[in-house]
Write a protein that holds these residues in place. Sequence first.
Motif, short mmCIF file in Angstrom:
data_model
loop_
_atom_site.label_atom_id
_atom_site.label_comp_id
_atom_site.label_asym_id
_atom_site.label_seq_id
_atom_site.Cartn_x
_atom_site.Cartn_y
_atom_site.Cartn_z
N TYR A 1 -0.78 2.45 -13.15
CA TYR A 1 -0.67 1.04 -12.77
C TYR A 1 -0.78 0.87 -11.26
CZ TYR A 1 0.88 0.26 -17.53
OH TYR A 1 0.96 0.20 -18.89
N ALA A 2 -0.16 1.79 -10.52
CA ALA A 2 -0.25 1.74 -9.07
C ALA A 2 -1.69 1.95 -8.61
CB ALA A 2 0.67 2.78 -8.44
N LEU A 3 -2.39 2.87 -9.28
CA LEU A 3 -3.79 3.12 -8.94
C LEU A 3 -4.64 1.89 -9.22
CD1 LEU A 3 -5.82 5.25 -7.99
CD2 LEU A 3 -6.16 5.83 -10.39
N VAL A 4 -4.41 1.23 -10.35
CA VAL A 4 -5.15 0.00 -10.67
C VAL A 4 -4.86 -1.08 -9.63
CG1 VAL A 4 -5.32 -1.89 -12.35
CG2 VAL A 4 -5.34 0.48 -13.13
N THR A 5 -3.60 -1.19 -9.20
CA THR A 5 -3.24 -2.18 -8.17
C THR A 5 -3.99 -1.91 -6.88
OG1 THR A 5 -1.05 -2.44 -9.14
CG2 THR A 5 -1.33 -3.15 -6.87
N ILE B 1 0.84 -1.20 0.00
CA ILE B 1 0.00 0.00 0.00
C ILE B 1 0.87 1.25 0.00
CG2 ILE B 1 -1.66 1.33 1.37
CD1 ILE B 1 -2.85 -1.36 2.26
N GLY B 2 1.89 1.27 0.86
CA GLY B 2 2.76 2.45 0.93
C GLY B 2 3.49 2.72 -0.38
N ALA B 3 4.01 1.66 -0.99
CA ALA B 3 4.75 1.84 -2.25
C ALA B 3 3.82 2.29 -3.37
CB ALA B 3 5.44 0.53 -2.63
N GLN B 4 2.63 1.73 -3.43
CA GLN B 4 1.71 2.09 -4.51
C GLN B 4 1.17 3.50 -4.32
OE1 GLN B 4 1.64 0.24 -7.17
NE2 GLN B 4 2.93 -1.22 -6.10
N VAL B 5 0.94 3.91 -3.07
CA VAL B 5 0.47 5.28 -2.82
C VAL B 5 1.54 6.28 -3.26
CG1 VAL B 5 -0.06 6.92 -0.97
CG2 VAL B 5 -1.20 4.71 -1.04
N ARG B 6 2.81 5.97 -2.98
CA ARG B 6 3.89 6.86 -3.44
C ARG B 6 3.95 6.91 -4.97
NH1 ARG B 6 6.60 4.44 0.82
NH2 ARG B 6 7.60 2.95 -0.57
N ASN B 7 3.68 5.78 -5.62
CA ASN B 7 3.77 5.73 -7.09
C ASN B 7 2.57 6.37 -7.78
OD1 ASN B 7 6.24 4.48 -7.09
ND2 ASN B 7 5.39 2.42 -7.18
N VAL B 8 1.43 6.45 -7.10
CA VAL B 8 0.23 7.02 -7.72
C VAL B 8 0.47 8.48 -8.08
CG1 VAL B 8 -2.13 7.80 -7.18
CG2 VAL B 8 -1.46 5.46 -6.74
N ARG B 9 1.29 9.16 -7.31
CA ARG B 9 1.53 10.59 -7.54
C ARG B 9 2.25 10.86 -8.85
NH1 ARG B 9 3.63 11.21 -1.51
NH2 ARG B 9 1.65 10.92 -0.48
N ARG B 10 2.94 9.87 -9.39
CA ARG B 10 3.72 10.05 -10.63
C ARG B 10 2.91 9.58 -11.83
NH1 ARG B 10 8.60 6.65 -8.98
NH2 ARG B 10 8.50 7.09 -6.80
N LEU B 11 2.01 10.39 -12.30
CA LEU B 11 1.22 10.00 -13.47
C LEU B 11 2.04 10.27 -14.72
CD1 LEU B 11 -2.30 11.27 -12.46
CD2 LEU B 11 -1.53 8.93 -12.60
N PRO B 12 1.91 9.57 -15.79
CA PRO B 12 0.97 8.50 -16.08
C PRO B 12 1.44 7.12 -15.61
CG PRO B 12 2.21 8.98 -18.05
CD PRO B 12 2.68 9.95 -16.98
N ARG B 13 2.68 7.02 -15.15
CA ARG B 13 3.14 5.71 -14.66
C ARG B 13 2.39 5.28 -13.43
NH1 ARG B 13 9.47 6.31 -14.30
NH2 ARG B 13 8.74 6.31 -12.16
N GLY B 14 1.86 6.23 -12.69
CA GLY B 14 1.13 5.92 -11.47
C GLY B 14 -0.21 5.28 -11.73
#
Length: 168
Positions: free
Chosen positions: A95-99, A80-93
């Motif tokens: 995938y994190a949002l989908v996860t 959860i922590g890693a994906q929340v950090r990655n969501v902020r970097r769109l458009p790569r985020g």
Amino acid sequence: MIDVPEPQPVAPRRRRVNLRAVVLAGIAIPLIVVVLLGLEPLPLLPAEVNVAIGQMSQSLVQLLVVVGAIAVAIGILNLIGAQVRNVRRLPRGLYALVTLVTMFSILVLRVIERAGGLGSSEEFPIAPSLTLMDALQVAVESALAGLLFFFLVYAAYRLMRRGVNVWN
């Protein structure tokens, strides 16, 4: 004539022993032996010893289950922590949002099922959340198998490029 000094013999490097690994192996191996001996009593040992080994084995297995559950909880929090950090970097985020959306939707679906909101029926004997998790697991396993295949092919290619010898 030029004097060329003779090469000095090179002393073989001594490998350092990893003391931590030795200590951990010294702890783990006897515990593994106790758990394995607890699976089936040995006819050579007295009954009291077999009972004691069985009780120790059950205690160790229960401890391992608790430690495994804690490890899974820590892994989920880390995810959860890693994906929340990655969501902020769109458009790569994306995938994190989908996860994150997928994980939380499966958790909510499972909680609703356990609460009795979505009972299994004769049409669907298996819970929908378990079917959804199985489908996601198959997709992830297929992707990882594909990555492993390409890694092995690339490693074989590099190995053949370097030439075949005893060590390769």
